[in-house]
Design a protein around this motif. Structure first.
Motif, PDB file in Angstrom:
ATOM      1  N   LEU A  11      21.683 -11.519   0.272  1.00 34.81           N
ATOM      2  CA  LEU A  11      20.278 -11.140   0.135  1.00 34.81           C
ATOM      3  C   LEU A  11      19.744 -11.418  -1.266  1.00 34.81           C
ATOM      4  CD1 LEU A  11      20.267  -7.811   2.185  1.00 34.81           C
ATOM      5  CD2 LEU A  11      20.020 -10.161   2.995  1.00 34.81           C
ATOM      6  N   GLU A  12      20.329 -12.391  -1.938  1.00 31.22           N
ATOM      7  CA  GLU A  12      19.806 -12.835  -3.215  1.00 31.22           C
ATOM      8  C   GLU A  12      18.643 -13.798  -3.009  1.00 31.22           C
ATOM      9  OE1 GLU A  12      22.368 -10.378  -5.161  1.00 31.22           O
ATOM     10  OE2 GLU A  12      20.760 -11.577  -6.042  1.00 31.22           O
ATOM     11  N   GLY A  13      17.914 -14.055  -4.059  1.00 30.74           N
ATOM     12  CA  GLY A  13      16.748 -14.921  -4.012  1.00 30.74           C
ATOM     13  C   GLY A  13      17.083 -16.375  -3.786  1.00 30.74           C
ATOM     14  N   PRO A  14      16.117 -17.239  -3.957  1.00 28.95           N
ATOM     15  CA  PRO A  14      14.824 -16.938  -4.581  1.00 28.95           C
ATOM     16  C   PRO A  14      13.853 -16.243  -3.639  1.00 28.95           C
ATOM     17  CG  PRO A  14      14.863 -19.228  -3.935  1.00 28.95           C
ATOM     18  CD  PRO A  14      16.254 -18.685  -3.659  1.00 28.95           C
ATOM     19  N   PHE A  15      12.966 -15.475  -4.217  1.00 30.97           N
ATOM     20  CA  PHE A  15      11.878 -14.857  -3.482  1.00 30.97           C
ATOM     21  C   PHE A  15      10.607 -15.625  -3.802  1.00 30.97           C
ATOM     22  CE2 PHE A  15      15.089 -11.579  -3.693  1.00 30.97           C
ATOM     23  CZ  PHE A  15      15.124 -11.158  -2.384  1.00 30.97           C
ATOM     24  N   THR A  16      10.066 -16.245  -2.797  1.00 24.13           N
ATOM     25  CA  THR A  16       9.005 -17.215  -2.978  1.00 24.13           C
ATOM     26  C   THR A  16       7.617 -16.590  -3.001  1.00 24.13           C
ATOM     27  OG1 THR A  16      10.388 -18.833  -1.813  1.00 24.13           O
ATOM     28  CG2 THR A  16       8.069 -19.393  -2.115  1.00 24.13           C
ATOM     29  N   TYR A  17       7.408 -15.578  -2.193  1.00 25.51           N
ATOM     30  CA  TYR A  17       6.090 -14.985  -2.020  1.00 25.51           C
ATOM     31  C   TYR A  17       6.085 -13.557  -2.520  1.00 25.51           C
ATOM     32  CZ  TYR A  17       6.039 -18.968   1.139  1.00 25.51           C
ATOM     33  OH  TYR A  17       6.159 -20.223   1.675  1.00 25.51           O
ATOM     34  N   TRP A  18       5.013 -13.195  -3.209  1.00 21.50           N
ATOM     35  CA  TRP A  18       4.906 -11.882  -3.841  1.00 21.50           C
ATOM     36  C   TRP A  18       3.564 -11.249  -3.542  1.00 21.50           C
ATOM     37  CZ3 TRP A  18       8.690  -9.749  -7.184  1.00 21.50           C
ATOM     38  CH2 TRP A  18       9.785 -10.586  -7.420  1.00 21.50           C
ATOM     39  N   GLY A  19       3.582  -9.934  -3.382  1.00 20.57           N
ATOM     40  CA  GLY A  19       2.353  -9.195  -3.266  1.00 20.57           C
ATOM     41  C   GLY A  19       1.805  -8.816  -4.625  1.00 20.57           C
ATOM     42  N   PRO A  20       0.589  -8.284  -4.662  1.00 25.26           N
ATOM     43  CA  PRO A  20      -0.042  -7.923  -5.941  1.00 25.26           C
ATOM     44  C   PRO A  20       0.473  -6.623  -6.548  1.00 25.26           C
ATOM     45  CG  PRO A  20      -1.504  -7.377  -4.138  1.00 25.26           C
ATOM     46  CD  PRO A  20      -0.316  -8.088  -3.528  1.00 25.26           C
ATOM     47  N   GLY A  21       1.178  -5.817  -5.783  1.00 28.77           N
ATOM     48  CA  GLY A  21       1.760  -4.597  -6.306  1.00 28.77           C
ATOM     49  C   GLY A  21       0.957  -3.353  -5.980  1.00 28.77           C
ATOM     50  N   THR A  22       1.639  -2.222  -5.976  1.00 28.91           N
ATOM     51  CA  THR A  22       1.012  -0.918  -5.820  1.00 28.91           C
ATOM     52  C   THR A  22       1.640   0.040  -6.831  1.00 28.91           C
ATOM     53  OG1 THR A  22       0.417   0.819  -4.221  1.00 28.91           O
ATOM     54  CG2 THR A  22       2.615  -0.138  -4.014  1.00 28.91           C
ATOM     55  N   GLN A  23       0.810   0.861  -7.443  1.00 27.20           N
ATOM     56  CA  GLN A  23       1.268   1.720  -8.534  1.00 27.20           C
ATOM     57  C   GLN A  23       1.834   3.024  -7.996  1.00 27.20           C
ATOM     58  OE1 GLN A  23       1.436   1.072 -11.853  1.00 27.20           O
ATOM     59  NE2 GLN A  23       2.416   3.070 -12.136  1.00 27.20           N
ATOM     60  N   VAL A  24       3.003   3.388  -8.494  1.00 28.57           N
ATOM     61  CA  VAL A  24       3.621   4.675  -8.207  1.00 28.57           C
ATOM     62  C   VAL A  24       3.798   5.411  -9.520  1.00 28.57           C
ATOM     63  CG1 VAL A  24       5.694   5.855  -7.379  1.00 28.57           C
ATOM     64  CG2 VAL A  24       4.798   3.871  -6.137  1.00 28.57           C
ATOM     65  N   THR A  25       3.245   6.605  -9.607  1.00 31.90           N
ATOM     66  CA  THR A  25       3.367   7.429 -10.798  1.00 31.90           C
ATOM     67  C   THR A  25       3.924   8.785 -10.396  1.00 31.90           C
ATOM     68  OG1 THR A  25       1.482   6.319 -11.836  1.00 31.90           O
ATOM     69  CG2 THR A  25       2.179   8.429 -12.773  1.00 31.90           C
ATOM     70  N   VAL A  26       5.015   9.178 -11.025  1.00 34.15           N
ATOM     71  CA  VAL A  26       5.685  10.437 -10.729  1.00 34.15           C
ATOM     72  C   VAL A  26       5.602  11.324 -11.960  1.00 34.15           C
ATOM     73  CG1 VAL A  26       7.782  11.544  -9.917  1.00 34.15           C
ATOM     74  CG2 VAL A  26       7.239   9.211  -9.184  1.00 34.15           C
ATOM     75  N   SER A  27       4.970  12.461 -11.825  1.00 35.12           N
ATOM     76  CA  SER A  27       4.810  13.394 -12.929  1.00 35.12           C
ATOM     77  C   SER A  27       5.918  14.438 -12.910  1.00 35.12           C
ATOM     78  CB  SER A  27       3.448  14.078 -12.864  1.00 35.12           C
ATOM     79  OG  SER A  27       3.323  14.848 -11.680  1.00 35.12           O
ATOM     80  N   SER A  28       6.190  15.003 -14.081  1.00 38.36           N
ATOM     81  CA  SER A  28       7.233  16.014 -14.215  1.00 38.36           C
ATOM     82  C   SER A  28       6.775  17.340 -13.639  1.00 38.36           C
ATOM     83  CB  SER A  28       7.630  16.183 -15.677  1.00 38.36           C
ATOM     84  OG  SER A  28       8.125  14.973 -16.217  1.00 38.36           O
ATOM     85  N   SER A  50       0.845  -1.180   0.000  1.00 38.36           N
ATOM     86  CA  SER A  50       0.000   0.000   0.000  1.00 38.36           C
ATOM     87  C   SER A  50       0.884   1.235   0.000  1.00 38.36           C
ATOM     88  CB  SER A  50      -0.946   0.018   1.204  1.00 38.36           C
ATOM     89  OG  SER A  50      -0.217   0.088   2.418  1.00 38.36           O
ATOM     90  N   GLY A  51       0.291   2.373  -0.282  1.00 39.40           N
ATOM     91  CA  GLY A  51       1.003   3.638  -0.214  1.00 39.40           C
ATOM     92  C   GLY A  51       1.347   4.265  -1.543  1.00 39.40           C
ATOM     93  N   GLY A  52       1.078   3.571  -2.637  1.00 39.77           N
ATOM     94  CA  GLY A  52       1.356   4.134  -3.937  1.00 39.77           C
ATOM     95  C   GLY A  52       0.397   5.257  -4.279  1.00 39.77           C
ATOM     96  N   GLY A  53       0.714   5.963  -5.351  1.00 41.24           N
ATOM     97  CA  GLY A  53      -0.130   7.059  -5.778  1.00 41.24           C
ATOM     98  C   GLY A  53       0.536   7.891  -6.843  1.00 41.24           C
ATOM     99  N   LEU A  54      -0.074   9.026  -7.134  1.00 42.41           N
ATOM    100  CA  LEU A  54       0.421   9.975  -8.121  1.00 42.41           C
ATOM    101  C   LEU A  54       1.020  11.167  -7.397  1.00 42.41           C
ATOM    102  CD1 LEU A  54       0.672  11.102 -11.011  1.00 42.41           C
ATOM    103  CD2 LEU A  54      -1.672  11.956 -10.757  1.00 42.41           C
TER     104      LEU A  54
END
Length: 122
Positions: free
Chosen positions: A105-122, A7-11
């Motif tokens: 701290l290399e993988g494998p990484f077994t479990y993943w979240g669904p993701g959160t979008q981060v958008t940075v505008s100019s 959580s925490g993503g946004g524009l």
């Protein structure tokens, strides 16, 4: 049963900050390395950072060094990614992942979240 939720993503405008959170439900969570990855459309997935199980070690991609900081609170089963001085090239879907890794701290990484979008505008 495992669960990772970002959580925490946004524009935001360039130069601003965001703080991402990853709440985990993983067996023996405190023994897992946690990583943040990001992927933009048409680009390869990139590991942004990894943090060791006890929070004592962390690695960062060169592109985010000095701007991003990863931390974890194992009592809350939460990992944070503080993102400062954001740039348009930081725009991506950000994923947290958990795995049992080596000292580097290399993988494998077994479990993943669904993701959160981060958008940075100019």
């Amino acid at each position: 049963q495992v669960r990772l939720a970002e959580s925490g993503g946004g524009l935001v405008q360039a130069g601003r900050s965001l703080n991402l959170s990853c709440v985990a439900s993983v067996l023996m969570y405190s023994t897992y390395t946690i990583a943040w990855f990001r992927q933009a459309p048409g680009k390869e997935r990139e590991r942004v950072t990894s943090i060791s199980w006890n929070g004592e070690r962390a690695i960062y991609a060169e592109s985010v060094k000095g701007r991003f900081t990863v931390s974890r609170d194992n009592a809350k089963k939460t990992v944070y990614l503080q993102m400062n001085s954001l740039k348009p090239e930081d725009t991506a879907t950000y994923y947290c992942a958990a795995g049992r890794t080596n000292y580097d701290l290399e993988g494998p990484f077994t479990y993943w979240g669904p993701g959160t979008q981060v958008t940075v505008s100019s």
